[in-house]
Every structure is written in C-alpha cells, then in structure tokens.
Design an enzyme around this catalytic site. Structure first.
Site, PDB file in Angstrom:
ATOM      1  N   GLY A  54     -57.482   2.298 -81.125  1.00  0.00           N
ATOM      2  CA  GLY A  54     -56.393   1.446 -80.657  1.00  0.00           C
ATOM      3  C   GLY A  54     -56.989   0.459 -79.678  1.00  0.00           C
ATOM      4  O   GLY A  54     -58.008  -0.161 -79.963  1.00  0.00           O
ATOM      5  N   GLU A  55     -56.399   0.387 -78.521  1.00  0.00           N
ATOM      6  CA  GLU A  55     -56.923  -0.509 -77.491  1.00  0.00           C
ATOM      7  C   GLU A  55     -57.302   0.354 -76.284  1.00  0.00           C
ATOM      8  O   GLU A  55     -56.436   0.919 -75.621  1.00  0.00           O
ATOM      9  CB  GLU A  55     -55.840  -1.550 -77.146  1.00  0.00           C
ATOM     10  CG  GLU A  55     -56.249  -2.560 -76.113  1.00  0.00           C
ATOM     11  CD  GLU A  55     -57.587  -3.217 -76.430  1.00  0.00           C
ATOM     12  OE1 GLU A  55     -57.788  -3.670 -77.571  1.00  0.00           O
ATOM     13  OE2 GLU A  55     -58.444  -3.247 -75.525  1.00  0.00           O
ATOM     14  N   SER A  56     -58.595   0.447 -76.028  1.00  0.00           N
ATOM     15  CA  SER A  56     -59.061   1.403 -75.007  1.00  0.00           C
ATOM     16  C   SER A  56     -58.524   1.086 -73.612  1.00  0.00           C
ATOM     17  O   SER A  56     -58.277   1.995 -72.818  1.00  0.00           O
ATOM     18  CB  SER A  56     -60.586   1.468 -74.995  1.00  0.00           C
ATOM     19  OG  SER A  56     -61.135   0.202 -74.716  1.00  0.00           O
ATOM     20  N   CYS A  86     -63.294   5.316 -82.066  1.00  0.00           N
ATOM     21  CA  CYS A  86     -63.296   3.890 -81.720  1.00  0.00           C
ATOM     22  C   CYS A  86     -62.878   3.700 -80.246  1.00  0.00           C
ATOM     23  O   CYS A  86     -63.672   4.001 -79.357  1.00  0.00           O
ATOM     24  CB  CYS A  86     -62.411   3.146 -82.708  1.00  0.00           C
ATOM     25  SG  CYS A  86     -62.776   1.404 -82.799  1.00  0.00           S
ATOM     26  N   ARG A 118     -68.353  -2.872 -76.356  1.00  0.00           N
ATOM     27  CA  ARG A 118     -67.082  -3.006 -77.072  1.00  0.00           C
ATOM     28  C   ARG A 118     -67.141  -4.215 -78.011  1.00  0.00           C
ATOM     29  O   ARG A 118     -67.805  -5.192 -77.730  1.00  0.00           O
ATOM     30  CB  ARG A 118     -65.923  -3.167 -76.084  1.00  0.00           C
ATOM     31  CG  ARG A 118     -65.634  -1.899 -75.312  1.00  0.00           C
ATOM     32  CD  ARG A 118     -64.558  -2.118 -74.272  1.00  0.00           C
ATOM     33  NE  ARG A 118     -63.322  -2.606 -74.855  1.00  0.00           N
ATOM     34  CZ  ARG A 118     -62.379  -3.243 -74.165  1.00  0.00           C
ATOM     35  NH1 ARG A 118     -62.541  -3.464 -72.885  1.00  0.00           N
ATOM     36  NH2 ARG A 118     -61.288  -3.666 -74.764  1.00  0.00           N
ATOM     37  N   ILE A 147     -63.107  -1.415 -87.289  1.00  0.00           N
ATOM     38  CA  ILE A 147     -62.124  -2.408 -86.876  1.00  0.00           C
ATOM     39  C   ILE A 147     -62.353  -2.733 -85.401  1.00  0.00           C
ATOM     40  O   ILE A 147     -62.167  -1.876 -84.542  1.00  0.00           O
ATOM     41  CB  ILE A 147     -60.685  -1.874 -87.075  1.00  0.00           C
ATOM     42  CG1 ILE A 147     -60.469  -1.485 -88.542  1.00  0.00           C
ATOM     43  CG2 ILE A 147     -59.649  -2.912 -86.637  1.00  0.00           C
ATOM     44  CD1 ILE A 147     -59.207  -0.689 -88.795  1.00  0.00           C
ATOM     45  N   ARG A 148     -62.791  -3.920 -85.128  1.00  0.00           N
ATOM     46  CA  ARG A 148     -63.160  -4.298 -83.747  1.00  0.00           C
ATOM     47  C   ARG A 148     -63.981  -3.167 -83.111  1.00  0.00           C
ATOM     48  O   ARG A 148     -63.740  -2.735 -81.989  1.00  0.00           O
ATOM     49  CB  ARG A 148     -61.913  -4.598 -82.896  1.00  0.00           C
ATOM     50  CG  ARG A 148     -61.104  -5.782 -83.405  1.00  0.00           C
ATOM     51  CD  ARG A 148     -59.926  -6.105 -82.499  1.00  0.00           C
ATOM     52  NE  ARG A 148     -58.968  -5.020 -82.462  1.00  0.00           N
ATOM     53  CZ  ARG A 148     -58.619  -4.359 -81.354  1.00  0.00           C
ATOM     54  NH1 ARG A 148     -59.134  -4.678 -80.195  1.00  0.00           N
ATOM     55  NH2 ARG A 148     -57.736  -3.399 -81.419  1.00  0.00           N
ATOM     56  N   HIS A 183     -63.207   4.574 -88.202  1.00  0.00           N
ATOM     57  CA  HIS A 183     -61.904   5.250 -88.250  1.00  0.00           C
ATOM     58  C   HIS A 183     -61.793   6.232 -89.410  1.00  0.00           C
ATOM     59  O   HIS A 183     -61.379   5.838 -90.509  1.00  0.00           O
ATOM     60  CB  HIS A 183     -60.796   4.196 -88.422  1.00  0.00           C
ATOM     61  CG  HIS A 183     -60.543   3.388 -87.199  1.00  0.00           C
ATOM     62  ND1 HIS A 183     -59.513   3.651 -86.330  1.00  0.00           N
ATOM     63  CD2 HIS A 183     -61.200   2.329 -86.698  1.00  0.00           C
ATOM     64  CE1 HIS A 183     -59.529   2.782 -85.341  1.00  0.00           C
ATOM     65  NE2 HIS A 183     -60.543   1.959 -85.543  1.00  0.00           N
ATOM     66  N   GLU A 185     -59.621   8.395 -89.972  1.00  0.00           N
ATOM     67  CA  GLU A 185     -58.210   8.622 -90.372  1.00  0.00           C
ATOM     68  C   GLU A 185     -57.723   7.545 -91.344  1.00  0.00           C
ATOM     69  O   GLU A 185     -56.638   7.678 -91.898  1.00  0.00           O
ATOM     70  CB  GLU A 185     -57.307   8.690 -89.126  1.00  0.00           C
ATOM     71  CG  GLU A 185     -56.927   7.365 -88.486  1.00  0.00           C
ATOM     72  CD  GLU A 185     -58.065   6.693 -87.723  1.00  0.00           C
ATOM     73  OE1 GLU A 185     -59.202   7.199 -87.730  1.00  0.00           O
ATOM     74  OE2 GLU A 185     -57.821   5.621 -87.133  1.00  0.00           O
TER      75      GLU A 185
HETATM   76  N1  GLN Z   1     -61.964  -3.050 -79.652  1.00  0.00           N
HETATM   77  C1  GLN Z   1     -61.105  -1.967 -79.230  1.00  0.00           C
HETATM   78  C2  GLN Z   1     -61.340  -1.630 -77.764  1.00  0.00           C
HETATM   79  O1  GLN Z   1     -62.262  -2.088 -77.199  1.00  0.00           O
HETATM   80  C3  GLN Z   1     -61.331  -0.735 -80.068  1.00  0.00           C
HETATM   81  C4  GLN Z   1     -60.903  -0.996 -81.484  1.00  0.00           C
HETATM   82  C5  GLN Z   1     -60.394   0.182 -82.218  1.00  0.00           C
HETATM   83  O2  GLN Z   1     -60.129   1.240 -81.664  1.00  0.00           O
HETATM   84  N2  GLN Z   1     -60.151  -0.025 -83.490  1.00  0.00           N
HETATM   85  O3  GLN Z   1     -60.574  -0.910 -77.218  1.00  0.00           O
END
Ligand code: GLN
Length: 205
Positions: A54-56, A86, A118, A147-148, A183, A185
């Site tokens: 997600g977004e850390s 992630c 990141r 993903i990112r 990921h 999942e």
């Molecule tokens: N780029 C996100 C972060 O720095 C991580 C991306 C992800 O969990 N898919 O939090």
C-alpha cells in the site's frame, strides 16, 4: 491448536491477503482463522501478521497514532512471524529513503538491518511483472508483481537474501521475518502464503 493470522488493515491490499491466507491455511491443512487487524488490541491476539502493500507512510503513520506500531514491534521482537509485502517490507526496515525525494522521516518498525530504496524500479507507470525465484525456501519459480516497488539497498550480515532481480535485492528473511518487494497476493500462486502460515504454525510448537 488453532492459529490466528492477521492482516494489518489500515490501508492497502488487505482483502487479497485475507483470501490468499485463508486458502493457504486450508490447502496446508492447518486449523486457524485469518482476521483483519486494526487496533493494538487486535494485534495482541495474533500468532502471525501480514503487513500488506500500500502506502508505507500512511500505514506507518496511522498505526503509530493508534498505538499498534509499538505492539507490532514488541510481538515481532518476541518471535511472532511477519510477512511484510512491499510497503510492509519498508516498514520492517531500519531506514528507508525515497529514490527521488530522499529522506522522508516516516515511522518505521526498525526490526531488520536493511536500508530500503523506495520506488526503486520507478513509479506507478513503471510497474511490471517478472519471473523470480526463492530457492532457499523451495519456491524456485514465482510470478513477481512489482508495483511502485522498493528494493533493499543495504543489508546487515544477519539478514538472508531470498531473491534478487536485476541485481537488486527484492526479498529478505531474518528468522521469522520475511519481506518482499513484490505482491504475492496478486497472483494465483499461494506458495509464499503457504510457506508463511507454516512458519506461523512452527513458531507455535
Ligand atoms: N511505493 C510504496 C511506498 O513507498 C510501496 C508500494 C506498494 O506497496 N505497492 O510505500
């Protein structure tokens, strides 16, 4: 003996992890339930935890504010298995810098001697899938969904590298702590979730 495996449900890929973990328990023949975890009290009842992607910064900040970050750290230090995916792997790290923004001072669990870059592979539009392997945990072939995604840029001597892609470290293990940049999942292959629930089971024996 029945296990309780939690998925941290602050933000991110919660539902997908609940489903993969339930299937992993069932297919492994392990008795247990999978719960979504929102509060410090929820955390205290767990035998294992998945911190989803997600977004850390969001996951870290919100779990700091509701006091679950502290108890997550304590439980993991006392041996509770954790799978950080992630953003989840970022949270497990000692330090994390953004590839472009540099230091963000975000809250981290500081449980593993790793430094994270990141967004190491670029931003959303550079997301990709690639075949990877985690031979030391007997998963020779796995579809990595990035993903990112972060990468591990520095690693302590007590941390095992589980996988690399394009020279970058993308999965690590230290005792009962596992982190992946990709990921699991988001694929139909639940072998990593199976490996994790078995680790949770062993840690209770
Ligand atoms: N780029 C996100 C972060 O720095 C991580 C991306 C992800 O969990 N898919 O939090």
């Amino acid at each position: 003996m029945s296990l309780t495996v939690g998925v941290l449900a602050i933000q991110g890929d919660v539902q997908e992890n609940l489903i993969s973990t339930e299937t992993a328990l069932k297919e492994s023949g392990i008795e247990g339930k999978v719960v979504d975890v929102k509060t410090a009290d929820d955390v205290s009842k767990l035998d294992g935890l998945i911190i989803p992607g997600g977004e850390s910064t969001t996951i870290g900040q919100l779990s700091l504010v509701n006091s679950s970050l502290k108890i997550i750290k304590e439980k993991i230090e006392n041996g509770m298995p954790v799978l950080g995916i992630c953003a989840g792997m970022i949270l497990l790290a000692k330090t994390a810098d953004d590839r472009v923004m540099g230091k963000t001072g975000q809250p981290l669990l500081d449980l593993v001697e790793i430094k994270i870059e990141r967004n190491s592979f670029g931003r959303q539009k550079e997301s990709f899938e690639a075949e990877i392997s985690m031979n030391s945990i007997k998963i020779p072939k796995f579809n990595g969904v990035f993903i990112r995604a972060p990468a591990v840029s520095e690693i302590g001597s007590d941390v095992e590298i589980l996988s690399k892609f394009n020279e970058k470290i993308i999965a690590i293990k230290k005792g009962n702590i596992i982190g992946t940049a990709f990921h699991p999942e988001l694929t139909t292959d639940i072998s990593l979730h199976k490996y994790f629930v078995n680790l949770v089971k062993e840690s209770k024996n």
